[in-house]
Design an enzyme around this catalytic site. Structure first.
Site, PDB file in Angstrom:
ATOM      1  N   ASP A  20      42.592  28.146  56.268  1.00 31.00           N
ATOM      2  CA  ASP A  20      41.779  28.021  57.470  1.00 31.00           C
ATOM      3  C   ASP A  20      40.869  26.807  57.272  1.00 31.00           C
ATOM      4  O   ASP A  20      40.768  26.258  56.165  1.00 31.00           O
ATOM      5  CB  ASP A  20      40.968  29.308  57.651  1.00 31.00           C
ATOM      6  CG  ASP A  20      39.958  29.209  58.766  1.00 31.00           C
ATOM      7  OD1 ASP A  20      40.346  28.841  59.887  1.00 31.00           O
ATOM      8  OD2 ASP A  20      38.772  29.484  58.512  1.00 31.00           O
ATOM      9  N   ASP A  22      37.216  25.942  59.306  1.00 35.02           N
ATOM     10  CA  ASP A  22      35.774  26.213  59.377  1.00 35.02           C
ATOM     11  C   ASP A  22      35.404  27.423  58.528  1.00 35.02           C
ATOM     12  O   ASP A  22      35.940  28.515  58.705  1.00 35.02           O
ATOM     13  CB  ASP A  22      35.349  26.446  60.829  1.00 35.02           C
ATOM     14  CG  ASP A  22      35.429  25.185  61.665  1.00 35.02           C
ATOM     15  OD1 ASP A  22      34.822  24.181  61.265  1.00 35.02           O
ATOM     16  OD2 ASP A  22      36.107  25.205  62.702  1.00 35.02           O
TER      17      ASP A  22
END
Length: 226
Positions: A20, A22
């Site tokens: 991922d 953020d």
């Protein structure tokens, strides 16, 4: 490979790593809180509830949930995206992320993010991180996290089975997506929420190492130690 080995297992092998963005590779907390705070102020919304539930999911899904009745959800999402694209102050890499990414084979890494490609490029660049050659961004999938589509797509693009990959995620929605995809999942940071059985946890990548070896069949493997 068993993606749901006991969480006490701190070393494992895989063939691909899916990250991922953020909160996992990039700390963009300041920008996210600023932009969503402005939206909350405009419409009298509960910013704490927005931040609690929006992390790791596509912006349009959060707008649909919180925008006042009758709002133009698409236009408001575009406005939020435009605001995020011009704000990079305070964006930094998660400790150890650059070193870890640099130690991995480029063709065995994918980014799987709820951001669109433009925003992903901006934030990775602001954090001083190279964008992986394989990326699955918001416009690539039809169903965002916690649905597993993004991670299953990334595994397919890298040519590996879900059980031969690892997911690094920081948000409950993303962790759920990794688990639903049948991929070993490592939770990152302090905002993961309660962890499903078998999910490992690290604070950051400062103590994480990876080495590239070959298995008995001569196939490349990545050995992680957390």
């Amino acid at each position: 490979m068993n993606p749901f080995a006991p969480a006490s297992t701190r070393a494992f092998t895989c063939r691909a790593a899916l990250f991922d963005m953020d909160g996992t590779l990039v700390d963009s907390t300041a920008v996210v809180e600023e932009v969503w705070g402005e939206l909350a102020d405009r419409y009298g919304l509960d910013i704490e509830e927005i931040l609690r539930t929006s992390h790791g999911v596509q912006a349009i899904d959060t707008v649909k949930r919180f925008a006042p009745a009758g709002s133009d959800v698409v236009a408001l999402t575009r406005e939020l995206g435009a605001m995020e694209r011009v704000r990079t102050a305070g964006i930094i890499a998660i400790p150890g992320a650059a070193r870890l990414l640099g130690s991995l084979p480029a063709d065995a890494v994918a980014l799987v993010t709820s951001a669109d490609r433009v925003l992903a490029d901006i934030r990775m660049d602001a954090a001083g991180l190279a964008m992986p050659g394989t990326s699955v961004t918001a416009e690539v999938v039809t169903r965002g996290k916690p649905h597993p589509e993004g991670y299953l797509t990334a595994a397919r693009l890298l040519g590996v089975e879900p059980g031969d990959a690892v997911v690094f995620e920081d948000a409950p929605a993303g962790i759920a997506a990794g688990v639903a995809a049948g991929i070993r999942t490592v939770a990152v940071g302090s905002k993961t929420g309660p962890l499903p059985p078998g999910v490992l946890h690290i604070q950051d990548y400062a103590e994480v190492s990876a080495s590239v070896t070959s298995d008995a069949q001569g196939r490349r493997t990545i050995s992680f130690r957390l």
